[in-house]
Enzyme design. Structure first.
Site, PDB file in Angstrom:
ATOM      1  N   LYS A   1       0.956  -0.867   0.051  1.00 32.92           N
ATOM      2  CA  LYS A   1       0.305  -0.054  -0.209  1.00 32.92           C
ATOM      3  C   LYS A   1       1.387   1.651   0.302  1.00 32.92           C
ATOM      4  O   LYS A   1       0.284   2.232  -0.647  1.00 32.92           O
ATOM      5  CB  LYS A   1      -0.854   0.168   1.097  1.00 32.92           C
ATOM      6  CG  LYS A   1      -1.856  -1.065   1.139  1.00 32.92           C
ATOM      7  CD  LYS A   1      -3.533  -0.241   0.205  1.00 32.92           C
ATOM      8  CE  LYS A   1      -5.079  -1.052   0.248  1.00 32.92           C
ATOM      9  NZ  LYS A   1      -5.832  -0.361  -0.188  1.00 32.92           N
TER      10      LYS A   1
ATOM     11  N   SER B   1       0.727  -9.522  -0.677  1.00 36.38           N
ATOM     12  CA  SER B   1      -0.130  -8.001  -0.307  1.00 36.38           C
ATOM     13  C   SER B   1       1.033  -7.780   0.367  1.00 36.38           C
ATOM     14  O   SER B   1       0.975  -6.526   0.625  1.00 36.38           O
ATOM     15  CB  SER B   1      -0.758  -8.221  -1.171  1.00 36.38           C
ATOM     16  OG  SER B   1      -2.168  -8.439  -0.348  1.00 36.38           O
TER      17      SER B   1
END
Length: 407
Positions: A51, A300
């Protein structure tokens, strides 16, 4: 929509803040799905998640006037840390609204990066509404976690790194929540190599992308229920859905049980810890219809608290047949427990728990029910234990995984 050079410029912009996470070849996941599997470990990224890419790309492109106003974001955790770190590096005030039940590790990490944290709402969508209210009230610049062109552009830099390291990759498996990472990776990868296949993986209990594709536009799910809290998004983004329509080849869903199993394999075989949302692509490997292809699974994020790690490992052990729970009816007479213990010892099964209940079996008056939990080496070992008991005249009733996991 972006051009390839947009992603290349974003990659240059991010060069001072991101870690270049190297691909890891995985024999165990390759064997599991019949393909040549590589892991892109973005859980090792700064802040523990991909992110930071999108957040930093967005904030660094703000005008001086916008930077003075400060930024606000809503996040289940990883975007929060990305925004907080990016703002800190660029000397900008940041306010983050997080759902009330966000794991404490993510809340504390966000505060440590210097952001003001507001806890509000049960799920991301409620935190988002609160952030919009504060944005209007204070004039902050809103940094959307996924439905923003600059954020999408930042996330797409992952694809450039993957294809630089493995130019002949056939398939990229990408997690799907609001759609930011799958939109960015799909666009950048297809612009670099139009032949590559992009598969998005989302949780069964929060399949907002599948719902949006079926309807032709974003729709709000009536209910969101998944252990993958980072992708517990009720409505996929409008922009991201457009990217999915144009660039993504397929969306598959995985269950919470499949996530638990993938988590255990990643920890045990690769010594890597990832959060539930981060392992969606690994769980999705078994859904692949292809064989013998070079597949990259994007792990992720890795922001997960210790208690959840413990729970995921235990449940993963059950699902992989490494923990075996069964019941067996025994004659109500002395020496039966010793006999069962000896059979298990002879079968090299390590007893974890025994529940000997004289009053549980009401159907057969002269028998008692024994519930046993043992540690095994997997399904073949379990079959041997069942057969050994059968030869000695005992019938084992295996307690299924959902029964055990719901206890």
């Amino acid at each position: 929509m972006h051009k390839l050079y947009d992603f290349m410029e974003a990659r240059e912009r991010l060069s001072t803040i991101t870690v270049k996470t190297k691909l890891l070849h995985s024999e165990v996941f390759s064997d599991e799905c019949g393909n040549d599997v590589y892991i892109k470990p973005e859980n090792l990224q700064i802040t523990g998640s991909f992110k930071v890419r999108g957040a930093y790309n967005k904030i660094s492109k703000l005008t001086n006037e916008e930077k003075v106003r400060g930024v606000i974001a809503a996040s289940a955790g990883n975007h929060a840390q990305g925004v907080a770190l990016a703002a800190k590096r660029l000397g900008i005030k940041a306010t983050i609204v997080m759902p009330k039940h966000t794991p404490l590790i993510k809340v504390n990490a966000t505060r440590q990066y210097g952001a003001d944290v507001v806890l509000y709402g049960e799920i991301y969508d409620e935190a988002y509404q609160k952030a919009m209210e504060l944005q209007k009230e204070h004039g902050y610049v809103f940094v959307h976690p996924f439905d923003d062109e600059d954020v999408i552009e930042g996330q797409g830099t992952i694809a450039l790194e993957v294809l630089e390291e493995l130019p002949d990759a056939d398939v990229l498996l990408v997690p799907v929540g609001g759609g930011g990472i799958v939109a960015g990776i799909a666009a950048a990868a297809k612009l670099k190599n139009p032949q590559i296949k992009i598969i998005g993986v989302e949780p069964e209990g929060a399949a907002s992308c599948k719902a949006g594709l079926a309807a032709g536009h974003p729709v709000k799910l009536d209910e969101v229920s998944t252990i993958a809290d980072g992708t517990a998004v009720a409505t996929i983004g409008t922009k991201t859905l457009d990217y999915v329509k144009q660039y993504v080849d397929e969306i598959v869903t995985v269950s919470d049980y499949e996530l638990m199993e993938a988590f255990l394999l990643l920890v045990e075989k690769h010594k890597l810890v990832a959060e539930n949302s981060g392992i969606l692509p690994l769980a999705g490997l078994k859904k692949l219809k292809c064989r013998g292809k070079k597949v990259v699974a994007i792990v992720s994020g890795g922001n997960i608290d210790v208690l959840t790690i413990s729970s995921m490992i235990n449940k993963g052990l059950v699902l992989r047949g490494r923990i075996f729970t069964f019941s067996v009816n025994l004659p109500d007479k002395p020496g039966q427990l010793v006999a069962v213990s000896q059979m298990l010892a002879d079968a090299d099964a390590n007893v974890i728990k025994l529940d000997h209940n004289q009053f549980k079996n009401l159907d057969r008056f002269h028998e008692v029910e024994l519930q046993v939990t043992v540690e095994t080496n997997g399904e073949e070992h379990i079959k041997k234990i069942i057969e050994d008991f059968k030869q000695k005249g005992y019938t084992i009733k295996r307690l299924n995984s959902t029964e055990i996991l719901s206890e």
